[in-house]
Design a protein around this motif. Structure first.
Motif, PDB file in Angstrom:
ATOM      1  N   ILE A  95       8.789 -10.183   2.322  1.00  0.00           N
ATOM      2  CA  ILE A  95       8.622  -9.102   3.303  1.00  0.00           C
ATOM      3  C   ILE A  95       7.796  -8.012   2.644  1.00  0.00           C
ATOM      4  O   ILE A  95       8.118  -7.531   1.561  1.00  0.00           O
ATOM      5  N   ARG A  96       6.713  -7.637   3.307  1.00  0.00           N
ATOM      6  CA  ARG A  96       5.804  -6.640   2.763  1.00  0.00           C
ATOM      7  C   ARG A  96       5.988  -5.303   3.483  1.00  0.00           C
ATOM      8  O   ARG A  96       6.197  -5.271   4.696  1.00  0.00           O
ATOM      9  N   ILE A  97       5.863  -4.229   2.722  1.00  0.00           N
ATOM     10  CA  ILE A  97       5.970  -2.863   3.254  1.00  0.00           C
ATOM     11  C   ILE A  97       4.767  -2.069   2.758  1.00  0.00           C
ATOM     12  O   ILE A  97       4.332  -2.258   1.607  1.00  0.00           O
ATOM     13  N   GLY A  98       4.223  -1.210   3.603  1.00  0.00           N
ATOM     14  CA  GLY A  98       3.074  -0.414   3.179  1.00  0.00           C
ATOM     15  C   GLY A  98       2.874   0.811   4.050  1.00  0.00           C
ATOM     16  O   GLY A  98       3.470   0.941   5.127  1.00  0.00           O
ATOM     17  N   SER A  99       2.044   1.710   3.553  1.00  0.00           N
ATOM     18  CA  SER A  99       1.668   2.910   4.303  1.00  0.00           C
ATOM     19  C   SER A  99       0.242   3.281   3.919  1.00  0.00           C
ATOM     20  O   SER A  99      -0.183   3.061   2.774  1.00  0.00           O
ATOM     21  N   ARG A 100      -0.490   3.841   4.871  1.00  0.00           N
ATOM     22  CA  ARG A 100      -1.850   4.298   4.581  1.00  0.00           C
ATOM     23  C   ARG A 100      -2.288   5.298   5.648  1.00  0.00           C
ATOM     24  O   ARG A 100      -1.736   5.328   6.752  1.00  0.00           O
ATOM     25  N   GLU A 123       0.858  -1.199   0.000  1.00  0.00           N
ATOM     26  CA  GLU A 123       0.000   0.000   0.000  1.00  0.00           C
ATOM     27  C   GLU A 123       0.889   1.243   0.000  1.00  0.00           C
ATOM     28  O   GLU A 123       1.982   1.234   0.574  1.00  0.00           O
ATOM     29  N   VAL A 124       0.386   2.295  -0.643  1.00  0.00           N
ATOM     30  CA  VAL A 124       1.098   3.577  -0.667  1.00  0.00           C
ATOM     31  C   VAL A 124       0.091   4.677  -0.327  1.00  0.00           C
ATOM     32  O   VAL A 124      -0.881   4.879  -1.056  1.00  0.00           O
TER      33      VAL A 124
END
Length: 517
Positions: free
Chosen positions: A409-414, A375-376
């Motif tokens: 490995i998952r990276i996201g921001s919201r 997520e971005v």
């Protein structure tokens, strides 16, 4: 499932200690005797001195005003008497055949007040008298008074001021006239010594009353000065009680005046000093606790250093690894120590989408893993992009340590919420062994490595300071760090940062990383 968040840790402003020697203190000039007195005595002395000066000024000025009023009143009485006599002459002069009859008749009608003498004379010789000095006297009633009257009757001047040694100063005026075939004179004299003496007596009485009032005001000034300086004495007492190992004493604050402000400022200074001391003590304790083991390992290997080249290389490799670990520990401790300073984060408007992409690009270099950007968040927020990057990359580095090569490995921001309550969430998810519920409660504390999360799993490597640094960064932003994990199914570590919609205009993202864990 385990979901743990951390509460913000209050930051304390602490100036960095300086290793430079302090300059020699210049010689102080000798203090005056007044400055050597206690403050309470000085305040009382200044109040008494100012009161004495005020009373003296009021007394002297008042006496001068009263004496001037006596002189003016005497002049007015002389002029009034002369005017009355002129009116009498205009109305009744034709009724008398001689000046002596006119003067006797006129003075017989006069009622003089104390200190006033009216003399009627014909051809320079007194023939009638109205005496206000001594009742019933046929003369002036003072030594040399008759000679003084004769001198004034024969004077070429018609009025003036004379100072008599017996009767004191006097104001006089003379009216010359003619009646029939004789010439006469009316001499009016106003003696002011008695009235001046009454003023002086009143001033003396007022002086005694002022002296009594001065004693009373001195006592009141002493009590008031004591009340005013009571908080200062409390500051002195607290400062005397403070020791090297106890900075908990505080000055009681009462009211909201200037002295209370001094006490409040002193307490705030003690809070800062206590914070600095606690930070330094924690740094020393943590460094001593964590560096003891690698120092022992290095010393032991160096003491048993063999001459065999193979063993020597292996020993040097182990020593170098321990020294690297010591360097990382010291660096992490310095970061945590600085986290309690107000300039630890430098907040500015930032584009979160660019920040997320920048973090994901930098995480690629941390290890051979399948990195996925899930997520971005699109929008802006006020934060320190370098510190946030440091925190998320620390979480990514921890994920690399507990996973095998090729793991995902998952990276996201919201953004979550809206308006003033909006929060920015950044997270890193791994497929490792997960975090046990007991470890999740304290995993963001210093030197907590999470232990073995399950049977057959290895404990986490590292100093146990990485997640503490993450927590310090989020606390400095007013946010929190959290972990959501199911034992054996991986874990998600994240940051929640306040991001209200009234963020500042966006500035270009600085992609330079201050420090990667």
């Amino acid at each position: 499932m385990t979901d743990t968040t951390t509460a913000p840790i209050p930051t304390t402003a602490a100036p960095a200690p300086s290793a430079e020697p302090l300059p020699a203190e210049p010689a102080r000039p000798p203090r005056s005797r007044l400055r050597a007195l206690p403050a309470r005595w000085r305040i009382t002395a200044w109040i008494i001195a100012s009161t004495v000066v005020t009373l003296l000024a009021v007394g002297l000025i008042g006496r001068s005003i009263f004496l001037a009023d006596i002189e003016q009143s005497a002049n007015a009485d002389v002029e009034q008497e002369a005017q009355e006599f002129h009116r009498f002459l205009a109305q009744s002069a034709s009724d008398f055949t001689s000046a002596d009859e006119l003067l006797v008749d006129y003075l017989g009608r006069q009622s003089v007040h104390a200190g006033e003498v009216i003399v009627g004379a014909v051809d320079g010789k007194p023939v009638a008298l109205a005496n206000g000095l001594v009742e019933g006297e046929s003369s002036l009633g003072i030594s040399g008074g008759d000679a003084l009257a004769l001198r004034l009757l024969g004077s070429e001047e018609k009025s003036g001021t004379v100072s008599s040694s017996e009767a004191g100063p006097l104001r006089w005026g003379r009216v010359d006239f003619a009646a029939g075939d004789t010439e006469g004179s009316l001499l009016v004299m106003q003696f002011t010594q008695a009235r001046s003496a009454a003023v002086d007596q009143s001033v003396v009485t007022i002086a005694w009353v002022a002296f009594a009032g001065l004693l009373l005001s001195s006592g009141i000034a002493w009590l008031v000065a004591g009340q005013i300086l009571a908080p200062v004495r409390e500051v002195h007492r607290v400062a005397r009680e403070i020791s090297e190992h106890d900075l908990t004493a505080r000055v009681p604050v009462e009211g909201n005046d200037d002295i209370a402000a001094v006490a409040t400022t002193f307490n705030q200074m003690l809070d800062r000093l206590e914070g600095v001391y606690a930070t330094q003590q924690r740094f020393v304790d943590d460094a001593g606790h964590e560096l003891r083991t690698p120092i022992t390992i290095v010393r032991g290997h160096l003491e048993l250093l063999s001459d065999d080249p193979v063993e020597r290389r292996e020993t040097l490799r182990l020593v170098s690894g321990e020294l690297d670990r010591m360097s990382r520990i010291v660096t992490d401790l310095l970061v945590l120590a600085r986290a309690e300073q107000p300039d630890f984060v430098r907040v500015a408007g930032c584009d979160i989408a660019s920040l997320t992409l920048d973090i994901e690009a930098k995480a690629q270099a941390l290890g051979d893993r399948r990195w996925q950007l899930m997520e971005v968040a699109e929008g802006q927020a006020r934060l320190d992009p370098q510190r946030i990057t440091q925190a998320v990359l620390q979480l990514a580095a921890n994920a690399v340590q507990i996973t095998e090569s090729g793991a995902r490995i998952r990276i996201g921001s919201r953004f979550e919420g809206s308006g003033p309550e909006r929060m920015l969430r950044l997270w890193v998810q791994d497929e490792g062994p997960g975090v046990a519920p007991a470890d999740a409660e304290r995993i963001f504390e210093r030197f907590v490595r999470g232990g073995a999360s399950g049977e057959g799993t290895a404990p986490r490597r590292g100093s146990g300071l990485g997640l503490a640094i993450v927590r310090a960064i989020t606390d400095a932003h007013g946010g929190s760090a959290w972990v959501d994990s199911v034992l054996g199914e991986g874990a998600t570590f994240g940051l929640d940062i306040p991001a209200p919609n009234d963020a500042d205009p966006v500035i270009p993202l600085d992609s330079t990383l201050v420090k990667e864990a």
